[in-house]
Scaffold this motif. Sequence first.
Motif, short mmCIF file in Angstrom:
data_model
loop_
_atom_site.label_atom_id
_atom_site.label_comp_id
_atom_site.label_asym_id
_atom_site.label_seq_id
_atom_site.Cartn_x
_atom_site.Cartn_y
_atom_site.Cartn_z
N ASN A 69 0.76 -0.77 -0.41
CA ASN A 69 -0.48 0.26 0.34
C ASN A 69 0.85 0.97 0.22
OD1 ASN A 69 -2.55 1.70 0.29
ND2 ASN A 69 -1.62 2.22 2.44
N GLU A 70 0.62 2.47 -1.52
CA GLU A 70 1.57 3.18 -1.39
C GLU A 70 0.53 4.63 -0.09
OE1 GLU A 70 2.91 6.46 -4.68
OE2 GLU A 70 3.36 4.38 -4.64
N GLU A 71 1.25 5.05 0.77
CA GLU A 71 0.47 5.98 1.42
C GLU A 71 0.64 7.38 0.82
OE1 GLU A 71 -2.39 5.78 5.44
OE2 GLU A 71 -2.49 4.47 3.07
N PHE A 72 1.57 7.40 -0.08
CA PHE A 72 1.57 8.77 -0.58
C PHE A 72 1.65 8.37 -2.08
CE2 PHE A 72 5.68 5.80 -0.66
CZ PHE A 72 5.82 6.75 -1.67
N PRO A 73 1.71 10.22 -2.63
CA PRO A 73 2.09 10.79 -4.37
C PRO A 73 3.12 10.97 -4.20
CG PRO A 73 0.81 12.46 -3.14
CD PRO A 73 0.94 11.58 -1.63
N PHE A 74 4.18 10.67 -5.15
CA PHE A 74 4.77 10.96 -6.03
C PHE A 74 4.93 12.29 -6.70
CE2 PHE A 74 6.24 6.09 -5.68
CZ PHE A 74 7.78 6.48 -5.21
N SER A 75 5.47 13.70 -6.26
CA SER A 75 4.79 14.93 -7.08
C SER A 75 5.86 16.18 -6.27
CB SER A 75 3.50 14.93 -6.90
OG SER A 75 2.93 16.53 -7.74
N ASN A 76 5.82 16.82 -7.31
CA ASN A 76 6.26 18.03 -6.40
C ASN A 76 5.47 19.46 -6.43
OD1 ASN A 76 8.88 17.28 -5.87
ND2 ASN A 76 9.37 17.07 -7.80
N ARG A 77 3.80 18.58 -6.46
CA ARG A 77 3.56 20.12 -7.14
C ARG A 77 1.87 19.86 -6.41
NH1 ARG A 77 0.53 20.16 -13.21
NH2 ARG A 77 0.50 17.60 -12.51
N GLY A 78 1.05 20.24 -6.67
CA GLY A 78 -0.10 20.67 -5.60
C GLY A 78 0.07 21.41 -4.29
N THR A 79 -1.36 21.63 -3.83
CA THR A 79 -1.04 22.01 -2.33
C THR A 79 -1.62 21.12 -1.93
OG1 THR A 79 -3.36 23.52 -3.13
CG2 THR A 79 -1.10 24.35 -3.26
N PRO A 80 -1.31 21.05 -0.21
CA PRO A 80 -1.44 20.61 0.32
C PRO A 80 -3.45 20.70 0.99
CG PRO A 80 -0.59 21.81 2.08
CD PRO A 80 -0.38 22.58 0.43
N GLU A 81 -4.06 19.67 1.42
CA GLU A 81 -5.07 19.88 1.97
C GLU A 81 -5.28 20.24 2.71
OE1 GLU A 81 -9.02 18.57 1.17
OE2 GLU A 81 -7.63 17.79 -0.48
N LYS B 236 -6.74 19.53 6.55
CA LYS B 236 -5.79 17.48 7.27
C LYS B 236 -4.42 18.38 8.33
CE LYS B 236 -5.43 13.93 4.42
NZ LYS B 236 -4.54 13.16 4.58
N GLN B 237 -4.49 16.69 9.43
CA GLN B 237 -3.72 17.01 9.79
C GLN B 237 -2.44 16.63 8.99
OE1 GLN B 237 -4.11 14.68 13.54
NE2 GLN B 237 -2.68 15.80 14.43
N TYR B 238 -2.50 15.62 8.47
CA TYR B 238 -1.06 15.32 7.82
C TYR B 238 -1.24 15.40 6.45
CZ TYR B 238 -0.14 12.92 12.63
OH TYR B 238 0.41 13.04 13.68
N LEU C 286 -4.32 11.82 -2.55
CA LEU C 286 -4.48 12.70 -3.19
C LEU C 286 -4.10 14.09 -2.04
CD1 LEU C 286 -7.93 12.16 -4.35
CD2 LEU C 286 -5.57 13.40 -5.73
N ASP C 287 -3.41 14.10 -1.10
CA ASP C 287 -3.37 14.66 -0.13
C ASP C 287 -2.61 16.44 -0.79
OD1 ASP C 287 -3.66 13.86 2.27
OD2 ASP C 287 -1.27 13.23 2.90
N MET D 115 -11.50 8.56 3.27
CA MET D 115 -10.92 9.42 2.26
C MET D 115 -12.22 10.29 2.86
SD MET D 115 -12.24 7.89 -1.47
CE MET D 115 -13.66 8.48 -1.24
N PRO D 116 -11.09 12.13 2.63
CA PRO D 116 -11.84 13.32 4.07
C PRO D 116 -12.23 13.69 3.35
CG PRO D 116 -8.96 13.16 2.75
CD PRO D 116 -9.61 12.00 2.80
N GLU D 117 -12.46 13.84 2.25
CA GLU D 117 -13.45 14.28 1.00
C GLU D 117 -13.71 13.25 0.02
OE1 GLU D 117 -14.29 17.80 1.54
OE2 GLU D 117 -12.61 17.89 2.79
N ALA D 118 -15.53 14.27 -0.32
CA ALA D 118 -16.13 13.04 -1.26
C ALA D 118 -15.10 13.58 -2.96
CB ALA D 118 -17.96 13.74 -1.07
N TYR D 119 -15.07 14.53 -2.95
CA TYR D 119 -14.01 14.36 -4.47
C TYR D 119 -13.68 13.77 -4.37
CZ TYR D 119 -10.14 18.03 -2.76
OH TYR D 119 -9.31 17.56 -1.92
N TRP D 120 -12.33 12.95 -3.66
CA TRP D 120 -11.32 12.20 -4.06
C TRP D 120 -11.38 10.80 -4.77
CZ3 TRP D 120 -7.29 11.47 -0.40
CH2 TRP D 120 -6.81 12.99 0.30
N ALA D 121 -12.95 10.56 -4.52
CA ALA D 121 -13.56 10.06 -5.40
C ALA D 121 -13.65 10.40 -6.85
CB ALA D 121 -15.32 8.99 -4.92
N ALA D 122 -13.04 9.01 -7.36
CA ALA D 122 -12.85 8.88 -9.18
C ALA D 122 -14.64 9.26 -9.72
CB ALA D 122 -12.16 8.16 -10.36
#
Length: 631
Positions: free
Chosen positions: A363-375, A378-380, A408-409, A461-468
């Motif tokens: 289970n990969e518990e993180f994304p591979f990226s250098n983009r985006g803004t933190p959710e 969300k604590q972590y 999707l953090d 999932m912390p937010e509903a929009y995380w669902a594809a």
Amino acid sequence: MTYPKRVLLSEGEVERFLESDHHGDNSEYTGPGRQIKVESIGKTLGIDKSEDHNSEKVDRSDFGRSRRKTGGKRGNKKKNPAIKDSYKREKSDKRNIYDKEVDLIFGEDLTKGTTGRNSYESTGFRSIDSKSNLNHGSGSDSTVDQDRTRVFINTRQSNYSGARSERMQQSQERRETEERFSDVRSYLEEDEEEERLQRRSRWKLLLMAIGLFFVIYEIIMITLVTLKPQSGDKARSVMLQLQGAVTDKTESKDDETSDTEGETSEAATEAAAEESSEPETLTEETTTHVNESGAVFVENPVMTVEAGAIGVSEFEPVELMFSGDVYLSDHVMEAYQASGDITGVVSQAYLDEMKSADYFVANEEFPFSNRGTPEKDKQYTFEVDPSKVDMIKEMGIDLVTLANNHTLDFGPDALLDTLDTLDKAGISHVGAGKNIEEAAEPVMVSIKGRKIAFIGATRVMPEAYWAAGESSPGLLAAYDPSNLIEEIKQAKEQADLVVVYVHWGEERKEMPNEIQTTLAHDIVDAGADLVVGAHPHVLQGIEYYKDVPIVYSLGNFVFGSSIPRTALLRVTIDNTEDGSENLKLRLIPGKSSAGYTRTLSEAADKAEFYSYMESISKGISIGEDGTVSKS
């Protein structure tokens, strides 16, 4: 006072003129031409040694005071006697000298009525547009032109030096000289312009050559990609089919002659080639990948390929390996850098177990990226640089599930970067995609003649929009398990075994809740042959439901924080006497601290671990070697 014929003389001719007797017997000229060494025309004509000139006294006591600090270091410097005290006065003297010089050159006393400069300009000689106008009626034309051009060029190439007042004087002299010899400027500018055009033409040719090189390079690369549509994968699949067909025919015809065997092999080869061209067996859209253990990964699960591991007979036991949560935290990165390789993160004993399996899932518990803004709220939030994907490969992980509460953090862009990074690294993934179709699509793997389907889903999932969605990236959500159940049923129709990896439960809870058990039973009822879970960050128990093993949580495996208990799950798939598939589970216990995960080596520690797992499980027992069985 009379002068010779009106002509334009060079500096040398003027000097010789001044030193000669051309003034005549009645000449009133009393200049110093024959008394001193002439350094320049302007300097010679500007000298006046009369008594009036020598008696003229100028008070220069306060010249330049505004540029000097009283009592400063600059005030102590000795004044250079060669430097004029007043720039303005020197400039005025130079103007007068220039006027006299022009008057002399043209052979007339032009100081009467109008100044020499104005008369010179009125003659029209200043605006010369062609070489034909350079002939001034006296002396050698070529010599005059060469002298004037040389003086002009030397003036342009001169450098300033000395104190500020001296540099200002030199600058003024340079400008005046250029004005005097401006008739050669146009030809110099023409040469310079021609040289600039030639340089520009050379640069254009160079840029065109570079551009043409890149265009040809792109055409070659596009052609190579276009002409290679998974040809290597198709050839590998055909080869595997040929091998299986030849092996079967050879075993059934051991007592036949070599000629008969040759005919049989040829027939088998033709049959395999015909089957490989049929759309329902293999198409250009179907691609396969073989890992080091011989597992064949099929990208399109609907178009499966009958293939066994290269060099291994079909239906030998298949070894699958599963771990819990993997997060490349700062502690893990520091441990990796300290050792220089993955042995600083995972012990060699664990690495040997992981790499001995046919297929390793985590289970990969993180994304591979250098983009985006933190959710927000969300604590972590986790994110890892894509260059660190090599650490996943070093651990021997073949497939990861991305269906969890951290993928999707940093938003959809980070998720898309993760998918791209894993694809480029050759690591398969389930549970997430660019849309719901990709997120729900199983990964089909053919290992030693068995087709195994892997599906990933999450109920955290912390937010509903995380669902594809239909056109939005995200995860395969299991809050409404209908999509998950449907995918399991479809996969079961094509695969020998279906494995479902689910993210669920409550953090730090050792026992599964009712939602977990209910969903797990529904998954088994839909056709799953093995259920593995994660998310609580601690180990949870094991149970069998309808003879199907359910491992509710494998906890953290590589995470960075202190992990008092962790384990790898080894699943051996073999046939029973009646031909059905039999799954044997074995736990490989360990612990982790400071980013380093290692196995338990002491027998007492292992026994304590197995006893603990039995206490939180239902209807199982664990042997001394970690084998799990129904009680």
